[in-house]
Design a protein around this motif. Structure first.
Motif, PDB file in Angstrom:
ATOM      1  N   SER A 195       0.828  -1.202   0.000  1.00  0.00           N
ATOM      2  CA  SER A 195       0.000   0.000   0.000  1.00  0.00           C
ATOM      3  C   SER A 195       0.864   1.254   0.000  1.00  0.00           C
ATOM      4  O   SER A 195       2.082   1.216   0.237  1.00  0.00           O
ATOM      5  N   SER A 196       0.215   2.381  -0.229  1.00  0.00           N
ATOM      6  CA  SER A 196       0.923   3.657  -0.225  1.00  0.00           C
ATOM      7  C   SER A 196       1.452   3.989   1.162  1.00  0.00           C
ATOM      8  O   SER A 196       2.528   4.603   1.294  1.00  0.00           O
ATOM      9  N   GLU A 197       0.718   3.615   2.206  1.00  0.00           N
ATOM     10  CA  GLU A 197       1.178   3.885   3.565  1.00  0.00           C
ATOM     11  C   GLU A 197       2.464   3.136   3.880  1.00  0.00           C
ATOM     12  O   GLU A 197       3.386   3.689   4.488  1.00  0.00           O
ATOM     13  N   GLU A 198       2.546   1.876   3.451  1.00  0.00           N
ATOM     14  CA  GLU A 198       3.773   1.106   3.689  1.00  0.00           C
ATOM     15  C   GLU A 198       4.951   1.683   2.896  1.00  0.00           C
ATOM     16  O   GLU A 198       6.079   1.734   3.398  1.00  0.00           O
ATOM     17  N   ILE A 199       4.692   2.122   1.655  1.00  0.00           N
ATOM     18  CA  ILE A 199       5.759   2.743   0.864  1.00  0.00           C
ATOM     19  C   ILE A 199       6.212   4.035   1.533  1.00  0.00           C
ATOM     20  O   ILE A 199       7.418   4.325   1.615  1.00  0.00           O
ATOM     21  N   CYS A 200       5.271   4.822   2.037  1.00  0.00           N
ATOM     22  CA  CYS A 200       5.622   6.068   2.711  1.00  0.00           C
ATOM     23  C   CYS A 200       6.453   5.797   3.955  1.00  0.00           C
ATOM     24  O   CYS A 200       7.449   6.496   4.214  1.00  0.00           O
ATOM     25  N   ALA A 201       6.088   4.794   4.733  1.00  0.00           N
ATOM     26  CA  ALA A 201       6.871   4.442   5.919  1.00  0.00           C
ATOM     27  C   ALA A 201       8.287   4.024   5.533  1.00  0.00           C
ATOM     28  O   ALA A 201       9.263   4.373   6.215  1.00  0.00           O
ATOM     29  N   THR A 202       8.423   3.299   4.438  1.00  0.00           N
ATOM     30  CA  THR A 202       9.745   2.882   3.989  1.00  0.00           C
ATOM     31  C   THR A 202      10.586   4.067   3.549  1.00  0.00           C
ATOM     32  O   THR A 202      11.785   4.153   3.851  1.00  0.00           O
ATOM     33  N   LEU A 203       9.986   4.999   2.834  1.00  0.00           N
ATOM     34  CA  LEU A 203      10.722   6.188   2.395  1.00  0.00           C
ATOM     35  C   LEU A 203      11.126   7.065   3.581  1.00  0.00           C
ATOM     36  O   LEU A 203      12.216   7.661   3.583  1.00  0.00           O
ATOM     37  N   VAL A 204      10.277   7.147   4.597  1.00  0.00           N
ATOM     38  CA  VAL A 204      10.654   7.874   5.819  1.00  0.00           C
ATOM     39  C   VAL A 204      11.815   7.172   6.503  1.00  0.00           C
ATOM     40  O   VAL A 204      12.713   7.827   7.059  1.00  0.00           O
ATOM     41  N   THR A 205      11.827   5.860   6.470  1.00  0.00           N
ATOM     42  CA  THR A 205      12.951   5.109   7.034  1.00  0.00           C
ATOM     43  C   THR A 205      14.255   5.488   6.355  1.00  0.00           C
ATOM     44  O   THR A 205      15.280   5.716   7.014  1.00  0.00           O
ATOM     45  N   LEU A 206      14.258   5.550   5.035  1.00  0.00           N
ATOM     46  CA  LEU A 206      15.471   5.938   4.311  1.00  0.00           C
ATOM     47  C   LEU A 206      15.852   7.379   4.623  1.00  0.00           C
ATOM     48  O   LEU A 206      17.040   7.715   4.705  1.00  0.00           O
ATOM     49  N   HIS A 207      14.855   8.226   4.786  1.00  0.00           N
ATOM     50  CA  HIS A 207      15.142   9.619   5.109  1.00  0.00           C
ATOM     51  C   HIS A 207      15.782   9.741   6.489  1.00  0.00           C
ATOM     52  O   HIS A 207      16.672  10.580   6.700  1.00  0.00           O
ATOM     53  N   LEU A 208      15.362   8.915   7.448  1.00  0.00           N
ATOM     54  CA  LEU A 208      15.892   8.991   8.802  1.00  0.00           C
ATOM     55  C   LEU A 208      17.243   8.301   8.933  1.00  0.00           C
ATOM     56  O   LEU A 208      18.184   8.854   9.513  1.00  0.00           O
ATOM     57  N   LEU A 209      17.343   7.090   8.417  1.00  0.00           N
ATOM     58  CA  LEU A 209      18.567   6.314   8.617  1.00  0.00           C
ATOM     59  C   LEU A 209      19.674   6.698   7.659  1.00  0.00           C
ATOM     60  O   LEU A 209      20.846   6.767   8.045  1.00  0.00           O
ATOM     61  N   ASP A 210      19.315   6.909   6.384  1.00  0.00           N
ATOM     62  CA  ASP A 210      20.323   7.166   5.362  1.00  0.00           C
ATOM     63  C   ASP A 210      20.496   8.652   5.066  1.00  0.00           C
ATOM     64  O   ASP A 210      21.285   9.009   4.175  1.00  0.00           O
ATOM     65  N   SER A 211      19.725   9.487   5.763  1.00  0.00           N
ATOM     66  CA  SER A 211      19.808  10.945   5.579  1.00  0.00           C
ATOM     67  C   SER A 211      19.599  11.341   4.117  1.00  0.00           C
ATOM     68  O   SER A 211      20.278  12.215   3.582  1.00  0.00           O
ATOM     69  N   ARG A 212      18.672  10.690   3.452  1.00  0.00           N
ATOM     70  CA  ARG A 212      18.388  11.007   2.063  1.00  0.00           C
ATOM     71  C   ARG A 212      17.356  12.120   1.981  1.00  0.00           C
ATOM     72  O   ARG A 212      16.298  12.037   2.613  1.00  0.00           O
ATOM     73  N   PRO A 213      17.620  13.133   1.196  1.00  0.00           N
ATOM     74  CA  PRO A 213      16.586  14.165   0.976  1.00  0.00           C
ATOM     75  C   PRO A 213      15.378  13.568   0.268  1.00  0.00           C
ATOM     76  O   PRO A 213      15.446  12.479  -0.328  1.00  0.00           O
ATOM     77  N   LEU A 214      14.275  14.295   0.332  1.00  0.00           N
ATOM     78  CA  LEU A 214      13.050  13.778  -0.284  1.00  0.00           C
ATOM     79  C   LEU A 214      13.197  13.622  -1.789  1.00  0.00           C
ATOM     80  O   LEU A 214      12.591  12.714  -2.387  1.00  0.00           O
ATOM     81  N   THR A 215      13.988  14.492  -2.411  1.00  0.00           N
ATOM     82  CA  THR A 215      14.202  14.342  -3.858  1.00  0.00           C
ATOM     83  C   THR A 215      14.906  13.031  -4.172  1.00  0.00           C
ATOM     84  O   THR A 215      14.590  12.369  -5.164  1.00  0.00           O
ATOM     85  N   GLU A 216      15.857  12.645  -3.314  1.00  0.00           N
ATOM     86  CA  GLU A 216      16.545  11.371  -3.541  1.00  0.00           C
ATOM     87  C   GLU A 216      15.655  10.183  -3.212  1.00  0.00           C
ATOM     88  O   GLU A 216      15.777   9.119  -3.835  1.00  0.00           O
ATOM     89  N   THR A 217      14.765  10.345  -2.243  1.00  0.00           N
ATOM     90  CA  THR A 217      13.847   9.236  -1.946  1.00  0.00           C
ATOM     91  C   THR A 217      12.901   8.996  -3.120  1.00  0.00           C
ATOM     92  O   THR A 217      12.562   7.849  -3.438  1.00  0.00           O
ATOM     93  N   VAL A 218      12.464  10.078  -3.769  1.00  0.00           N
ATOM     94  CA  VAL A 218      11.631   9.914  -4.970  1.00  0.00           C
ATOM     95  C   VAL A 218      12.416   9.167  -6.046  1.00  0.00           C
ATOM     96  O   VAL A 218      11.902   8.240  -6.694  1.00  0.00           O
ATOM     97  N   GLU A 219      13.666   9.556  -6.225  1.00  0.00           N
ATOM     98  CA  GLU A 219      14.494   8.901  -7.238  1.00  0.00           C
ATOM     99  C   GLU A 219      14.746   7.444  -6.879  1.00  0.00           C
ATOM    100  O   GLU A 219      14.729   6.568  -7.749  1.00  0.00           O
ATOM    101  N   THR A 220      14.963   7.172  -5.590  1.00  0.00           N
ATOM    102  CA  THR A 220      15.154   5.788  -5.153  1.00  0.00           C
ATOM    103  C   THR A 220      13.902   4.957  -5.414  1.00  0.00           C
ATOM    104  O   THR A 220      13.980   3.808  -5.879  1.00  0.00           O
TER     105      THR A 220
END
Length: 879
Positions: free
Chosen positions: A249-274
């Motif tokens: 679901s979209s909620e699970e994808i959003c939680a995963t992208l927040v995880t990358l933003h917190l742990l890997d310090s990825r900006p939101l633009t990079e999370t979109v690209e990822t």
């Protein structure tokens, strides 16, 4: 179960611990307790010491009492001590084994009681934790004093407990794909580790200030952190791979992208690209894996149609289902990715994007009510809710408030937490179009496994319904549907092109084979048209097996009768059926497309028709070319008359009665051109056939020309002329033009004029004998039946008669004799005679006069009567 606090020996012996000093003093005081006070009272009757004075220290005792009184107290205490020692010696010597058993039982009972107490405490904590974490227990007190050091050790144990349990919880969260919770727990564990290893002595909150050196006394802390720190890369890797799953679901994808933003310090633009990169890999895997598959193409039948005009394939439904599943899987990844990207990153009209709201809820958790209202439950997370759902979470209540209310730091004003709407829309559009181009390239290979128009059309309708209800934007729907129509258009045209190409190949082979058959021996060649019409097909006989399919034999019988009525012999049908079957199949395909379409599909069908018509026109050109080629080959053959006859019949049927040209789907101009080309080729073939036929007949009759003088009353034309005319009639019937009267008149007149001209130039140019006069008069009588068109032939023959016969009476008598003979033979030479100008249905059988019967004997009288002759219904009563 809860774990009791652990104390180190060094911590209890620390000189800096005030609580420890108080405890030691409290433990030393009971040495002079109630037992010794009673003894002291008895040994000092004079002193009468009060009970509260018995627990004085030695200094106070010497200061208040005399030496004698102190000595009395000493003697009494020594006597009591000796008594106790004697009792202990007796007990150890006699009941040592009982003492050990009693002590073991007491210890076991104590442990069991402690476990029961611990279980009750955990049950109480579990019940309380369902609503909220319980408050820390009150500080334990011993004799009314707060043991602050014991509390510090309990807090230390809670820190270490969280660090020790973290790997197990992290593994469990990763297995459940709860990467957001795992990242939060990892960050909390890192903060706990930093709190444990904090070594600043000047800081009141430091463990060193409490007299505990964590790194030295508890090396397990660092080793445990080394284990926990490895989970960071695993969480990042696993969460990145989870983005490839298009079913979440979209909620699970959003939680995963927040995880990358917190742990890997990825900006939101990079999370979109990822996110787009991982989905591109998923799409590439689907397209690449299935592009290498043959989609059962090798197992499918290569035939296109059966005898009834329907396609045949044993794996038709399986292959169509495979292609449908592949198309839906690939398009599902594209559609779900685009929709999910908008749901997560796109700003709504009255609210921020989903991922920004999640980050805001993490940063500012004071607005819990508003955050819970605007966010799904799985995206709202706090340290308190995380610790509540962990096993053995009762110990975490001892953590300090700053850890229980911990939240990862997020700078909402930073550029890494911002995402421009224009950049997002452009990136989504670029990824969407690039993915659609990849899908179209692979789908073209999948469509190659579809051999039937119905499969392609059903798949098109299914995908159109799926895309229309997918939730994409209007322009994106149009982009995919345009690609889909292009794929279906190319595949349908490809199927028809292959069908037409195979039809051309089969037609050329059947044409060549059947022309070869027509040139073979009499027993092998095709049945003559006149004989074929009088050979009815066998009546079907129903067997026990065919009773359930009773209609099939009669349908075949009906088809045979129809073919017989139009003169479609076996070999002729074998050649024309290849073309007619192809045209019928394509016509059925067009009807299927129109019947299962709507107003929106009509432009697609019109475009399909325009693209198909040049291919159909090319087939008609190639059919004409094949007929020309066979006519050239037949002209080279000495015995080519049967081949010319068969070619003429084929072209005549193609131009008139065959359904090929009307069903193949050409334009009107192409149809007219095809018929014109057929007419030209047919005329050339007829010209060759007419020339060869006349030459053959003249050569056969040359050997029979033996004109001699006849009796004064000849009965008819000469035998060579009769033989030649009969052969001419038979050759005309072999053409099969009896089924097409319009062409029959022209063909008969041309070949008859050629025959007369050739015969006259060969036998009547020189001296004309008397026997030939009847032939000339008969031919002139025949030519007069055609009217003005034959005046030149009639005039030439009349001139020859007048030159040979000068007597008018003899000439008149010859004409009467020839007219009588013509009336008798008009049915024999009926094919050479002109038809009525207007179709009249009551025309008499003998249109050119009734012959006289004088001098003619009845055929029945010449035969010998049979024994049963009287039973026949013959009108011979007068005889």
């Amino acid at each position: 179960m809860a774990v009791s606090p652990t104390y180190s020996a060094r911590s209890f012996l620390s000189s800096k611990s005030g609580a420890h000093t108080a405890a030691d003093s409290a433990l030393k005081t009971p040495a002079i307790s109630s037992g010794s006070s009673a003894t002291l009272t008895k040994s000092l009757p004079i002193a009468k010491l009060p009970p509260e004075e018995l627990n004085l220290s030695p200094d106070e005792l010497f200061s208040k009492y005399t030496v004698s009184e102190v000595r009395a107290v000493e003697h009494r205490l020594r006597a009591d001590a000796n008594a106790k020692q004697e009792e202990l010696r007796l007990m150890v010597g006699e009941r040592y084994r009982d003492l050990l058993q009693a002590s073991s039982a007491i210890i076991s009972i104590a442990k069991s009681s402690q476990r029961v107490l611990d279980a009750l405490e955990e049950s109480k904590e579990a019940i309380i934790s369902q609503h909220d974490l319980p408050l820390p227990p009150k500080t334990a007190s011993i004799d009314g004093l707060d043991d602050r050091h014991l509390v510090s050790l309990q807090v230390l144990s809670a820190h270490m407990k969280l660090l020790l349990d973290a790997p197990e919880h992290l593994w469990r969260l990763i297995e459940r794909k709860q990467y957001f919770q795992a990242a939060w727990l990892f960050l909390l564990s890192r903060v706990v580790h930093r709190a444990l290893v904090h070594q600043d002595e000047n800081d009141e909150q430091s463990w060193v200030s409490e007299g505990v050196d964590v790194l030295t006394e508890f090396p397990l802390v660092q080793r445990q952190w080394d284990v926990v720190s490895q989970f960071r890369s695993q969480i990042i890797h696993k969460s990145t791979l989870s983005l490839r799953d298009a079913s979440v679901s979209s909620e699970e994808i959003c939680a995963t992208l927040v995880t990358l933003h917190l742990l890997d310090s990825r900006p939101l633009t990079e999370t979109v690209e990822t996110f787009f990169t991982q989905r591109s890999k998923t799409l590439h895997t689907i397209l690449e894996r299935n592009s290498n598959d043959s989609i059962s193409k090798q197992n499918r039948s290569s035939s296109f149609a059966n005898g009834n005009g329907h396609h045949v394939s044993s794996t038709k439904s399986t292959s169509a289902r495979e292609v449908t599943q592949l198309m839906k899987r690939a398009l599902g990844v594209i559609v779900q990715t685009v929709i999910t990207a908008r749901e997560i990153f796109k700003d709504e009209s009255s609210n921020s994007s989903l991922i920004v709201r999640v980050l805001r809820s993490i940063q500012d958790q004071s607005e819990t009510s508003s955050s819970r209202d605007t966010l799904p439950a799985e995206l709202y997370l706090t340290t308190q809710s995380l610790l509540t759902h962990l096993t053995s979470s009762a110990n975490f209540q001892l953590l300090p408030p700053n850890l229980r209310s911990y939240k990862p730091y997020i700078d909402l004003s930073s550029s890494s937490s911002l995402l421009e709407h224009a950049g997002l829309s452009q990136r989504v559009e670029e990824w969407f179009k690039g993915s659609c181009d990849q899908w179209r390239h692979s789908a073209a290979q999948w469509f190659s496994g579809l051999l039937f128009i119905k499969e392609v059309w059903s798949l098109r309708n299914l995908i159109r319904r799926y895309i229309s209800s997918s939730g994409l934007l209007k322009g994106e729907n149009a982009y995919i549907l345009s690609d889909l129509d292009s794929l279906c258009h190319d595949r349908i045209i490809g199927i028809w092109q292959k069908l037409l190409l195979n039809t051309e190949t089969k037609f050329r082979a059947a044409l060549h084979d059947n022309i070869s058959v027509s040139l073979q021996a009499e027993g092998v060649k095709d049945t003559p048209p006149l004989d074929f019409i009088f050979q009815p097909p066998p009546i079907p006989v129903l067997t026990q097996i065919l009773k359930s399919f009773a209609d099939t034999p009669f349908q075949k019988y009906q088809l045979s009768l129809k073919q017989q009525l139009v003169g479609r012999s076996t070999h002729l049908h074998a050649v024309l059926s290849t073309l007619e079957q192809c045209a019928r199949t394509i016509q059925q395909d067009f009807l299927h497309l129109k019947a299962n379409g709507d107003d929106k599909t009509m432009p697609f069908i019109e475009r399909l028709t325009k693209s198909y018509q040049p291919t159909a026109t090319l087939l008609t050109v190639r059919v004409t070319s094949a007929l020309k080629s066979e006519s050239v080959d037949a002209n080279k053959n000495v015995a080519s008359a049967p081949g010319f006859t068969f070619l003429c019949r084929i072209m005549d049927d193609l131009a008139s009665s065959s359904s090929f040209i009307s069903n193949i789907g050409c334009t009107k101009a192409a149809i007219q051109e095809f018929k014109r080309e057929l007419s030209v080729v047919n005329q050339n073939v007829l010209e060759k056939w007419r020339e060869n036929t006349v030459n053959r007949i003249i050569q056969d009759c040359t050997a029979q020309i033996r004109y001699t003088s006849r009796a004064t009353d000849p009965i008819g034309i000469s035998a060579p002329m009769l033989h030649g005319l009969l052969n001419l009639c038979d050759s005309i019937r072999q053409l099969g033009i009896i089924y097409h009267p319009v062409n029959q008149h022209t063909i008969v007149q041309k070949i008859l004029r050629t025959f007369i001209a050739t015969w006259a130039s060969k036998f009547w140019d020189e001296k004309i004998e008397d026997a030939a006069l009847h032939d000339i008069a008969f031919i002139r009588n025949l030519a007069e039946r055609y009217g003005e068109l034959w005046e030149d032939i009639v005039a030439g023959l009349s001139k020859k008669l007048k030159t040979a016969i000068s007597d008018e009476a003899a000439l008149s008598e010859l004409e009467i004799s020839v007219a009588e003979y013509f009336a008798r033979t008009q049915t024999l030479f009926a094919i050479l005679l002109p038809a009525p100008l207007n179709p009249v249905y009551d025309v008499p059988l003998l249109r050119f006069g009734t012959p006289t019967t004088q001098g003619q004997q009845s055929a029945i009288d010449l035969a010998k009567p049979s024994p049963r002759f009287g039973m026949l219904l013959t009108g011979n009563a007068e005889r």
